[in-house]
Design an enzyme around this catalytic site. Structure first.
Site, PDB file in Angstrom:
ATOM      1  CE  LYS A 174      -3.913  -2.276   0.344  1.00  0.00           C
ATOM      2  NZ  LYS A 174      -5.000  -2.194  -0.656  1.00  0.00           N
ATOM      3  CG  HIS A 305     -10.740  -5.967  -5.068  1.00  0.00           C
ATOM      4  ND1 HIS A 305     -11.870  -6.003  -4.276  1.00  0.00           N
ATOM      5  CD2 HIS A 305      -9.735  -5.536  -4.268  1.00  0.00           C
ATOM      6  CE1 HIS A 305     -11.566  -5.591  -3.059  1.00  0.00           C
ATOM      7  NE2 HIS A 305     -10.283  -5.313  -3.025  1.00  0.00           N
TER       8      HIS A 305
END
Length: 370
Positions: A174, A305
């Site tokens: 991230k 996803h």
């Protein structure tokens, strides 16, 4: 075979180390609100959405599934999945209050449960029912070592472990720290730890303004980053198109898009390179397949996803020709009767009939006690 009842289910599974964070959210549990669809043939299909485990909103999703859509399904043959999807999708009272959002999440859970029933009735895993092959290579990339709240030492250690001990050849971390220099230091440290032969992805979770995304994005090529995921506002086609023109690193997005038409607009504008539909945010497998076909027709890779924690998506990846890479996060692993299996960095084709979303008896018992 006829549908006799819809039963609401809400699962809340703990995440890694008690809490994880990206640039915009911090959670302690992953939510899986959904339904069990029962039939007069003794078969039950299960389908779930994926949320941040907020009980009030999870109840809204299952209430919509059971009370708004449910009456339209009673007495129907669950194997007529696409016809039922059209019937529910065009149901005027629900469409009037929402063509996306909660209503779409509810429809997605139902659609998954219907496909689960169809595959169980055929005695086949879903990927085989959809024409896939167990011989196909579906690679896993692991996100569960790359959270933004991990100290840099933990981040590096986890990514190194995933590569050296668990066999992954692709990891995602991230980005979107308050100071972009922090993101770059973390990227540099991870790249040094995993070496040049392992693919490294980044994900900003929609945090950045366009100027911020351009500034950070222009540095990603220095670390051979495969993609820059959700760099800016989720629905902003023009901003992503401008970012494509400004940086070298490809753009990935799709987990926050609810409609096939939204994917059409991004793809037509040349604003995305890696297409990431989510079966739980789209209205289930039926709409996911539409998006995957669209992306494949543009020669764009489909990399779902993992809002379902890879349970259904693994089946879709073995079945659809546009899918060869799938995210792996194990939060629902202990809650599912047939959890996704990884060996040497690749998914193993499921053997059990269905779509892989049947909870364990212990999970269902915990729900009943709640």
């Amino acid at each position: 075979m006829k549908i006799t009842r819809l039963v609401p289910i809400i699962l809340h599974a703990p995440v890694t180390r008690g809490s994880i964070a990206d640039s915009t959210h911090s959670i302690t549990h992953w939510g899986a609100p959904g339904v069990a669809i029962e039939t007069d043939a003794g078969l039950t299909g299960y389908g779930f959405s994926g949320t941040h485990a907020h009980l009030a909103t999870d109840r809204l999703i299952v209430d919509c599934a059971v009370h708004s859509y449910g009456p339209l399904l009673l007495g129907e043959d669950p194997r007529e999945v696409r016809a039922l999807w059209e019937k529910l999708h065009k149901h005027a009272p629900v469409q009037w209050v929402g063509r996306a959002g909660l209503t779409h999440l509810a429809l997605g859970a139902i659609d998954i449960a219907l496909w689960d029933l169809k595959a169980k009735a055929a005695g086949q895993p879903l990927w085989k029912l959809l024409g896939g092959s167990a011989a196909k290579k579906v690679e896993a990339y692991n996100t569960d070592g790359g959270w933004l709240n991990w100290p840099i030492e933990t981040l590096v250690s986890d990514c190194r472990r995933l590569v050296e001990s668990e066999g992954y050849r692709a990891v995602k971390i991230k980005v979107g720290s308050p100071d972009p220099a922090t993101d770059l230091r973390r990227l540099e440290a991870v790249r040094a730890a995993i070496g040049p032969g392992v693919r490294l992805m980044t994900d900003a979770n929609g945090k950045l303004t366009l100027p911020e995304a351009i500034r950070l994005g222009r540095r990603l090529a220095d670390y051979d980053v495969v993609w820059f995921e959700e760099p800016t506002a989720f629905d902003d086609v023009l901003a992503h198109r401008r970012l494509v023109e400004a940086i070298e690193t490809p753009i990935a997005l799709g987990e926050q898009l609810y409609l096939a038409a939204q994917f059409r607009d991004f793809i037509h504008a040349g604003a995305v390179h890696f297409v990431q539909p989510d079966v739980v945010r789209l209205a289930g497998i039926t709409e996911f397949w539409q998006v995957a076909d669209l992306a494949h027709s543009y020669s764009l890779p489909v990399v779902p996803h993992v809002g379902d924690m890879c349970q259904v998506h693994q089946h879709l990846c073995f079945a659809h020709p546009g899918c060869r890479l799938l995210e792996y996060i194990p939060w629902l692993r202990d809650w599912m009767k047939h959890p996704a299996q990884i060996r040497d960095g690749h998914f193993i084709a499921p053997e059990a009939p269905g779509a892989g979303m049947e909870p364990t008896a212990d999970a269902l018992a915990r729900i009943n006690r709640a």
